[in-house]
Motif scaffolding. Structure first.
Motif, PDB file in Angstrom:
ATOM      1  N   ALA A 198       4.808 -29.545  22.101  1.00  0.00           N
ATOM      2  CA  ALA A 198       5.201 -28.444  21.907  1.00  0.00           C
ATOM      3  C   ALA A 198       6.117 -28.175  20.991  1.00  0.00           C
ATOM      4  O   ALA A 198       6.722 -29.016  20.075  1.00  0.00           O
ATOM      5  CB  ALA A 198       5.541 -28.187  23.305  1.00  0.00           C
ATOM      6  N   HIS A 199       6.604 -26.701  20.910  1.00  0.00           N
ATOM      7  CA  HIS A 199       7.804 -26.412  20.222  1.00  0.00           C
ATOM      8  C   HIS A 199       8.921 -26.878  20.644  1.00  0.00           C
ATOM      9  O   HIS A 199       8.880 -27.152  22.052  1.00  0.00           O
ATOM     10  CB  HIS A 199       7.675 -24.853  20.050  1.00  0.00           C
ATOM     11  CG  HIS A 199       8.906 -24.220  19.148  1.00  0.00           C
ATOM     12  ND1 HIS A 199       8.750 -24.331  17.794  1.00  0.00           N
ATOM     13  CD2 HIS A 199       9.901 -23.686  19.494  1.00  0.00           C
ATOM     14  CE1 HIS A 199       9.785 -23.484  17.383  1.00  0.00           C
ATOM     15  NE2 HIS A 199      10.896 -23.333  18.225  1.00  0.00           N
ATOM     16  N   VAL A 200      10.029 -27.130  19.941  1.00  0.00           N
ATOM     17  CA  VAL A 200      11.318 -27.525  20.462  1.00  0.00           C
ATOM     18  C   VAL A 200      11.784 -26.563  21.619  1.00  0.00           C
ATOM     19  O   VAL A 200      11.781 -25.431  21.867  1.00  0.00           O
ATOM     20  CB  VAL A 200      12.438 -27.664  19.654  1.00  0.00           C
ATOM     21  CG1 VAL A 200      12.682 -26.421  18.970  1.00  0.00           C
ATOM     22  CG2 VAL A 200      13.540 -28.522  20.023  1.00  0.00           C
ATOM     23  N   ASP A 201      12.459 -27.122  22.954  1.00  0.00           N
ATOM     24  CA  ASP A 201      12.656 -26.477  24.087  1.00  0.00           C
ATOM     25  C   ASP A 201      11.859 -25.867  24.714  1.00  0.00           C
ATOM     26  O   ASP A 201      11.950 -25.070  25.576  1.00  0.00           O
ATOM     27  CB  ASP A 201      13.999 -25.854  23.654  1.00  0.00           C
ATOM     28  CG  ASP A 201      15.194 -26.390  23.232  1.00  0.00           C
ATOM     29  OD1 ASP A 201      15.383 -27.326  23.815  1.00  0.00           O
ATOM     30  OD2 ASP A 201      16.191 -25.890  22.532  1.00  0.00           O
ATOM     31  N   HIS A 202      10.672 -26.175  24.738  1.00  0.00           N
ATOM     32  CA  HIS A 202       9.685 -25.497  25.581  1.00  0.00           C
ATOM     33  C   HIS A 202       9.125 -26.463  26.938  1.00  0.00           C
ATOM     34  O   HIS A 202       8.304 -25.993  27.599  1.00  0.00           O
ATOM     35  CB  HIS A 202       8.316 -25.337  24.640  1.00  0.00           C
ATOM     36  CG  HIS A 202       8.272 -24.024  23.774  1.00  0.00           C
ATOM     37  ND1 HIS A 202       7.287 -23.335  23.414  1.00  0.00           N
ATOM     38  CD2 HIS A 202       9.479 -23.512  23.464  1.00  0.00           C
ATOM     39  CE1 HIS A 202       7.464 -22.375  22.712  1.00  0.00           C
ATOM     40  NE2 HIS A 202       8.931 -22.290  22.641  1.00  0.00           N
ATOM     41  N   GLY A 203       9.878 -27.444  27.126  1.00  0.00           N
ATOM     42  CA  GLY A 203       9.910 -28.230  28.154  1.00  0.00           C
ATOM     43  C   GLY A 203       9.039 -29.261  28.632  1.00  0.00           C
ATOM     44  O   GLY A 203       8.488 -29.555  29.648  1.00  0.00           O
ATOM     45  N   LYS A 204       8.902 -30.117  27.382  1.00  0.00           N
ATOM     46  CA  LYS A 204       8.012 -31.370  27.377  1.00  0.00           C
ATOM     47  C   LYS A 204       8.556 -32.437  28.389  1.00  0.00           C
ATOM     48  O   LYS A 204       7.845 -32.880  28.982  1.00  0.00           O
ATOM     49  CB  LYS A 204       7.794 -31.804  26.047  1.00  0.00           C
ATOM     50  CG  LYS A 204       7.118 -30.983  25.057  1.00  0.00           C
ATOM     51  CD  LYS A 204       6.998 -31.634  23.502  1.00  0.00           C
ATOM     52  CE  LYS A 204       8.343 -31.725  22.878  1.00  0.00           C
ATOM     53  NZ  LYS A 204       9.325 -30.288  22.811  1.00  0.00           N
TER      54      LYS A 204
ATOM     55  N   THR B 161      11.004 -32.227  30.503  1.00  0.00           N
ATOM     56  CA  THR B 161      10.973 -31.848  31.836  1.00  0.00           C
ATOM     57  C   THR B 161       9.767 -32.047  32.632  1.00  0.00           C
ATOM     58  O   THR B 161       9.689 -32.426  33.965  1.00  0.00           O
ATOM     59  CB  THR B 161      11.477 -30.279  32.175  1.00  0.00           C
ATOM     60  OG1 THR B 161      12.667 -30.258  31.138  1.00  0.00           O
ATOM     61  CG2 THR B 161      11.838 -29.977  33.534  1.00  0.00           C
ATOM     62  N   LEU B 162       8.515 -31.398  32.070  1.00  0.00           N
ATOM     63  CA  LEU B 162       7.273 -31.799  32.692  1.00  0.00           C
ATOM     64  C   LEU B 162       7.194 -33.203  32.764  1.00  0.00           C
ATOM     65  O   LEU B 162       6.652 -33.611  33.956  1.00  0.00           O
ATOM     66  CB  LEU B 162       6.207 -31.159  31.662  1.00  0.00           C
ATOM     67  CG  LEU B 162       4.806 -31.365  31.767  1.00  0.00           C
ATOM     68  CD1 LEU B 162       4.465 -30.850  33.456  1.00  0.00           C
ATOM     69  CD2 LEU B 162       3.752 -30.877  30.743  1.00  0.00           C
TER      70      LEU B 162
ATOM     71  N   ALA C  62      13.890 -34.941  39.155  1.00  0.00           N
ATOM     72  CA  ALA C  62      13.032 -34.679  38.152  1.00  0.00           C
ATOM     73  C   ALA C  62      13.432 -33.248  37.334  1.00  0.00           C
ATOM     74  O   ALA C  62      13.635 -32.528  38.232  1.00  0.00           O
ATOM     75  CB  ALA C  62      11.645 -34.526  38.793  1.00  0.00           C
ATOM     76  N   GLY C  63      13.154 -33.252  36.037  1.00  0.00           N
ATOM     77  CA  GLY C  63      13.805 -32.261  35.364  1.00  0.00           C
ATOM     78  C   GLY C  63      15.251 -32.237  34.758  1.00  0.00           C
ATOM     79  O   GLY C  63      15.629 -31.683  33.912  1.00  0.00           O
ATOM     80  N   ARG C  64      16.170 -32.801  35.688  1.00  0.00           N
ATOM     81  CA  ARG C  64      17.617 -32.864  35.302  1.00  0.00           C
ATOM     82  C   ARG C  64      17.739 -34.291  34.758  1.00  0.00           C
ATOM     83  O   ARG C  64      18.882 -34.422  33.875  1.00  0.00           O
ATOM     84  CB  ARG C  64      18.411 -32.708  36.288  1.00  0.00           C
ATOM     85  CG  ARG C  64      18.486 -31.348  36.938  1.00  0.00           C
ATOM     86  CD  ARG C  64      19.615 -30.896  38.096  1.00  0.00           C
ATOM     87  NE  ARG C  64      19.729 -31.933  39.027  1.00  0.00           N
ATOM     88  CZ  ARG C  64      19.027 -31.784  40.097  1.00  0.00           C
ATOM     89  NH1 ARG C  64      18.136 -30.758  40.457  1.00  0.00           N
ATOM     90  NH2 ARG C  64      19.097 -32.734  41.252  1.00  0.00           N
ATOM     91  N   LEU C  65      17.059 -35.380  35.002  1.00  0.00           N
ATOM     92  CA  LEU C  65      17.284 -36.764  34.701  1.00  0.00           C
ATOM     93  C   LEU C  65      16.753 -37.044  33.170  1.00  0.00           C
ATOM     94  O   LEU C  65      17.612 -37.535  32.194  1.00  0.00           O
ATOM     95  CB  LEU C  65      16.647 -37.743  35.419  1.00  0.00           C
ATOM     96  CG  LEU C  65      16.642 -39.146  35.160  1.00  0.00           C
ATOM     97  CD1 LEU C  65      18.032 -39.521  35.428  1.00  0.00           C
ATOM     98  CD2 LEU C  65      15.906 -40.015  36.063  1.00  0.00           C
ATOM     99  N   ARG C  66      15.891 -36.124  32.628  1.00  0.00           N
ATOM    100  CA  ARG C  66      15.277 -36.373  31.304  1.00  0.00           C
ATOM    101  C   ARG C  66      15.296 -37.869  30.948  1.00  0.00           C
ATOM    102  O   ARG C  66      15.438 -38.492  30.075  1.00  0.00           O
ATOM    103  CB  ARG C  66      15.794 -35.788  30.219  1.00  0.00           C
ATOM    104  CG  ARG C  66      16.095 -34.168  30.490  1.00  0.00           C
ATOM    105  CD  ARG C  66      16.260 -33.331  29.336  1.00  0.00           C
ATOM    106  NE  ARG C  66      16.996 -34.247  28.301  1.00  0.00           N
ATOM    107  CZ  ARG C  66      18.558 -33.959  28.211  1.00  0.00           C
ATOM    108  NH1 ARG C  66      19.290 -33.401  29.310  1.00  0.00           N
ATOM    109  NH2 ARG C  66      19.261 -34.676  27.242  1.00  0.00           N
ATOM    110  N   PHE C  67      13.919 -38.483  32.074  1.00  0.00           N
ATOM    111  CA  PHE C  67      13.931 -39.975  32.060  1.00  0.00           C
ATOM    112  C   PHE C  67      13.543 -40.691  30.467  1.00  0.00           C
ATOM    113  O   PHE C  67      13.674 -41.688  30.274  1.00  0.00           O
ATOM    114  CB  PHE C  67      12.950 -40.302  33.047  1.00  0.00           C
ATOM    115  CG  PHE C  67      12.719 -41.687  33.142  1.00  0.00           C
ATOM    116  CD1 PHE C  67      13.495 -42.581  33.841  1.00  0.00           C
ATOM    117  CD2 PHE C  67      11.414 -42.404  32.663  1.00  0.00           C
ATOM    118  CE1 PHE C  67      13.386 -44.308  33.974  1.00  0.00           C
ATOM    119  CE2 PHE C  67      11.124 -43.803  32.726  1.00  0.00           C
ATOM    120  CZ  PHE C  67      11.880 -44.569  33.355  1.00  0.00           C
ATOM    121  N   MET C  68      12.640 -39.796  29.801  1.00  0.00           N
ATOM    122  CA  MET C  68      11.899 -40.374  28.401  1.00  0.00           C
ATOM    123  C   MET C  68      12.993 -40.207  27.507  1.00  0.00           C
ATOM    124  O   MET C  68      12.810 -40.847  26.404  1.00  0.00           O
ATOM    125  CB  MET C  68      10.846 -39.577  28.188  1.00  0.00           C
ATOM    126  CG  MET C  68       9.660 -39.569  29.391  1.00  0.00           C
ATOM    127  SD  MET C  68       9.015 -41.242  29.566  1.00  0.00           S
ATOM    128  CE  MET C  68       7.830 -41.334  28.459  1.00  0.00           C
TER     129      MET C  68
END
Length: 1027
Positions: free
Chosen positions: A15-21, A23-24, A42-48
């Protein structure tokens, strides 16, 4: 790891930058990652995003993999960056995947990087699924009604389908052209059969009713495909799930009176008719959002109704939370769980490795045309067997083992597992001594089984199994120390892995620089090279703060070069270590890695080094007259060698822009054609997507060159067809006289052989040259014409012809040196054609006999050097005579900002010499999208200045676009009355932009710069001023 290959899915998120990859990815890991991430985080941790720099900047900087378990399937998920600076990581992720989740922000819509990732997925033959993210912003931020939101979603799906169909039609047209341009004997029934093979898929790629489009809100953790709502409403409306799935997208309406699904005409009399997707999908969502975010008893009743009707298990504690956002997330994530919707779509729509490799094989291992002369049939048979094993994704232990390493990545030693498979403690020793860094290979197994301790062959992209001993430098033998399953940052030991799986391999750090093919047999073709969207353009010179640390810097640069798939490390002609990166963010990360991980020393970093090129003014009104002047005119630069035996005449003309672009883009392929290797290996040119696997690359390139010349002539606005044809004919004749390309034998400049017609023979002999480049490209038949005339009257003339032939290489070398460093600021020339006539006079009687014998018999004598130097000087002088111009690289810039900051954004663009192309308002939002061209030299610090002036409201994305000549004359001096009135007399004229840039480059290179040392003599201070 899944043992059954059919139960594996390899997917990447693009995806484009900041489109939520990321977070998904968090929600998919929370749902199917065996408890690695808690659903509430999930969504706040950004595990990857486990690097400190990624967490600090809140963007992904590298592709990383994790293995998920869902419904007895193993899903290898690769999260990739969206920032243009890290697009190389997208290429490495795409090569190892079979499917791609393409995310698009429902508010911002399709952006420039969305085009880039769709192109990457198309090139790598991935099966894409579309995920429309941030649906909640349509409700809470833009306050759209369900009908307005539906219109926007339809437009985005249509736009993405339009991008993919453009790629399809491009391939379709090239396939048809290939059939039509085939041998004339193939017409008739065979040709009709060929047309049937050409794929013409008129159906849209992404169709919600087919189930390959998901509508999600990654932040709140909910999402759905149309299938979920079709199953829910099937019993209520008394219709089948399949029929409802087709009806829930598009102009389908539900008539409550007849209880029928009808088209638009069927609801003509009804006042509140709306599409079924709006009525049955979006309106319930809007009601739940309004009920959760607004106070009131009715709203609580609405939420309880949803919980009851769908049998949701929501804890009372979460429902009574004072924060309405928490209540909303609790209800929505249980009603429409995000990971279920997306992962079930992945299992349903994306192929397993067996199915995927069957059609991806033409991209991964294209068929080679092999000449049967002197080829070992056993080697050929084994190479074909390996290719068939990859095509079938053969996972049997006895099958040949083939894997592809897409990148090397460095991890700290402490991250490696401390215990083995049986619980034993492992003493991990670093490959790089004190640095405590370990290099792992990010790989996918395409055939057979890999296991720890196995010995494999490492094949580079240039390896050819048919050439045997001559290929030793392209093949190495290595032993695999350990195999790991990647779980984000974590690694898990595995004993073996079979075809279809992704693994990290330890033990290849000393054998692979960026990417390579691993094979259990020598007789295997290497995988085709990966296609990168851009090339490294930002260059800086690096040196240690303390000279004693030079050894540590050299070692650090070597490690960085291996750890980053896109960085380039070179040593310039002046001995500087030059680091090339994709952009400012990428460069900052590279410098940080050097300082903290790989070199661990203080560094001095120079200001960015910008590349320029040099050309001549080419905007002529009458192209035919310009060509005639070039071919017949006596207006040329004439120079003599110091011994006055050779007279050099040079004429120069600017090439058509389209031809220059083709020559520049095809430099790799041109090099192979000129060296004579292009016929055996058709996968060489990965950058030119138009050259398909089954097409002869030489013929395709020749056709592109001819098309480029024709398109430029026809686009010149000439109305007289006769003149257009004459111009075309003259260019065709010139293309038959290509002697060499330059610089470096493959550049965008052409050296033409001299015209032999109508020459007076006054005792001198012309160095005729040889149009062997035209022969290689197929413009003329190879005829082996030499310089030695058939009717030589005497031994003296014969010797003169032989000497002329021996001096051909000196003329070419002079041309190469001249095109590599132009007269303005020693930058390469661009888009020029040179016609060099070099005539040799016979030796006079007064010449010393010793000198004569030296000049005739010495292979690298003084005379050769004189000819080369004179040709170089004459070429540079010819360029100076024809109004030279500086050429600079341009970025294509896409900017987004709100209305109130538009003025500030234009002020920043104006200060940096940007040229605005278009400005349009995004439908249904207060945002403006502006497209502009920005010079690379003005781009440094552009993003920071833009944020500062617009209070962070504007964002910009830069992509290298093209080269563009500056219109300013660097030697401009006012002459006419109007010019003197406007600019002043010569003494007070300020240097223009071109002159400033040239002076800056010359100063950096240590060349002479014409400038006043003392600017204002009367204001000079000779004493220190102490305040």
């Amino acid at each position: 790891m899944a043992d059954n290959t059919r139960n594996i899915r390899n997917i990447c998120i693009l995806a484009h930058v900041d489109h939520g990859k990321t977070t998904l990815a968090d929600h998919l890991i929370a749902g199917a990652g065996a408890g690695v991430v808690h659903p509430k985080l999930a969504g706040r941790l950004r595990f990857m995003d486990y690097l400190d720099e990624e967490q600090r900047r809140a963007i992904t900087m590298k592709s990383s993999s994790i293995s998920l378990q869902y419904k007895d399937h193993s899903i290898n998920l690769i999260d990739s960056p969206g920032h243009m600076d890290f697009c190389s990581e997208v290429s490495t992720a795409a090569r190892l995947s079979d499917g791609a989740l393409v995310l698009v922000d429902a508010v911002e819509g399709v952006h420039i990087q969305t085009h880039a990732v769709l192109r990457q997925a198309w090139i790598e033959k991935l099966t894409p699924c579309l995920v429309l993210n941030k649906i909640d912003r349509l409700i809470s931020e833009l306050k759209l009604s369900p009908m307005e939101a539906y219109t926007r979603l339809v437009r985005i799906v249509h736009e993405v389908n339009g991008i993919v169909s453009a790629y399809k039609s491009e391939k379709y047209l090239s396939d048809v052209d290939a059939i039509l341009s085939g041998p004339s004997g193939d017409v008739g029934s065979d040709q009709n059969l060929a047309f049937l093979d050409v794929e013409d898929d008129e159906e849209d790629t992404f169709q919600p009713q087919k189930g390959n489009v998901a509508f999600v809100c990654a932040l709140d953790g909910w999402g759905f495909c149309i299938r979920e709502f079709a199953e829910f409403y099937a019993s209520k409306l008394g219709a089948s799930t399949a029929a409802l799935q087709k009806a829930l997208w598009g102009p389908r309406y539900y008539n409550p009176k007849t209880k029928m699904i009808v088209g638009k005409k069927g609801v003509a009399g009804l006042s509140k008719a709306r599409p079924m997707f709006v009525q049955f999908v979006l309106e319930p969502l809007w009601q739940v959002y309004q009920a959760a975010l607004e106070d009131g008893d009715n709203n609580k009743v609405m939420l309880e109704k949803v919980i009851k009707s769908f049998n949701l298990n929501v804890p009372t504690r979460e429902l009574q939370n004072k924060d309405p956002k928490v209540v909303l997330q609790a209800v929505m994530s249980r009603w429409l769980p995000l990971f279920d919707a997306v992962l079930s779509m992945v299992l349903r729509c994306m192929p397993d490795p067996v199915a995927a490799q069957a059609y991806r094989i033409t991209r991964l291992l294209p068929k080679r045309q092999v000449l049967s002369d002197g080829v070992d049939p056993n080697v050929l048979a084994e190479a074909e067997l390996v290719r068939k094993s990859v095509e079938a994704c053969d996972s049997r232990p006895e099958a040949p083992c083939v894997a592809f390493v897409s990148k090397m990545f460095a991890v700290p030693m402490k991250v490696l597992p401390q215990r083995g498979l049986h619980g034993e403690i492992i003493n991990n020793v670093s490959d790089e001594g004190e640095l405590n860094e370990c290099f792992l290979a990010f790989a996918r197994i395409f055939s057979g089984v890999l296991y720890s301790g196995q010995k494999v062959y490492v094949l580079s992209a240039l390896y050819d199994p048919l050439k045997g001993e001559s290929m030793k430098k392209h093949i190495q033998e290595a032993e695999l120390q350990s195999l790991y399953l990647m779980m984000g940052q974590g690694l898990t030991h595995v004993a073996s892995a079979h075809a279809g799986n992704l693994v990290a391999i330890r033990g290849l750090g000393q054998h692979i620089l960026k990417s390579a093919t691993l094979s259990s047999t020598r007789n295997c073709w290497p995988f085709s090279s990966m296609a990168f969207q851009v090339s490294p353009t930002l260059r800086v010179a690096i040196e240690p703060s303390y000279p004693a640390d030079m050894g540590a810097l050299t070692k650090g640069l070597r490690l960085l070069n291996r750890a980053d798939p896109f960085v380039e490390v070179t040593v310039s002609a002046r001995g500087e270590h030059v680091l090339s990166a994709a952009g400012e963010v990428h460069l900052e990360r590279c410098i940080k890695d050097l300082k903290e991980r790989f070199a661990r020393i203080d560094l001095k970093v120079s200001p960015p080094l910008v590349s320029y090129k040099e050309t001549i003014e080419g905007d002529v009104v009458d192209k035919l007259e310009n060509l005639k002047l070039f071919l017949k005119s006596s207006d040329c630069v004439k120079k003599k060698t110091p011994n006055e035996r050779c007279t050099i005449k040079v004429r120069v003309i600017k090439l058509p822009p389209s031809l220059t672009k083709v020559l520049e883009e095809s430099s790799g392929l041109l090099g192979e054609i000129i060296e004579g290797n292009a016929q055996t290996n058709k996968s060489l040119d990965t950058k030119i997507s138009r050259i398909e696997e089954d097409e002869n690359p030489t013929e395709a390139l020749t056709k592109r060159i001819m098309d480029a010349v024709e398109s430029d002539i026809y686009s010149s606005g000439e109305n007289d067809k006769d003149r257009v044809e004459k111009c075309k004919l003259k260019w065709q004749k010139l293309l038959k006289r290509i002697w060499a390309l330059g610089p470096s034998q493959v550049g965008p400049n052409i050296l033409l052989t001299p015209d032999l017609k109508g020459r007076d023979t006054d005792g001198s002999v012309l160095i005729r040259g040889n149009s062997h480049v035209s022969e290689k490209l197929g413009f003329v038949d190879a005829c082996g014409s030499g310089n030695i005339a058939g009717d030589t009257s005497s031994e003296v003339t014969q010797a003169l012809y032989e000497e002329a032939e021996s001096l051909e290489s000196s003329v070419v070398s002079g041309f190469q040196v001249a095109t590599a460093a132009g007269p303005l600021c020693d930058e390469p020339m661009w888009g020029l054609a040179f016609l060099i006539e070099a005539e040799i006079e016979p030796l006079t009687a007064q010449c010393d006999e010793v000198e004569a014998s030296n000049q005739q018999h010495e292979q690298y004598g003084i005379f050769r050097g004189q000819v080369m130097t004179t040709v170089k000087d004459a070429c540079r002088e010819a360029v100076l005579q024809k109004k030279p111009r500086l050429v600079e690289a341009m970025y294509f810039c896409e900017l987004n900002t709100s209305t109130e900051h538009l003025g500030s954004m234009y002020a920043v663009l104006g200060r940096r010499r940007a040229r605005v192309l278009k400005e349009e308002m995004q439908e249904g939002s207060p945002l403006f999208t502006v497209h502009a061209y920005l010079p690379v030299s003005e781009s440094f610090g552009f993003a920071d200045e833009l944020r500062r002036w617009t209070s962070g409201a504007a964002s910009a994305l830069l992509v290298l676009s093209h080269w563009e000549a500056l219109p300013d004359d660097p030697f401009f001096v006012p002459k006419t009355e109007e010019e003197i009135e406007e600019f002043g007399d010569g003494s007070s004229v300020l240097p223009n932009t071109a002159r400033k840039l040239i002076n800056a480059v010359r100063r950096k290179k240590g060349l002479h710069v014409e400038e006043k040392v003392v600017q204002h003599a009367t204001k000079q201070r000779t004493l220190a001023r102490k305040v």
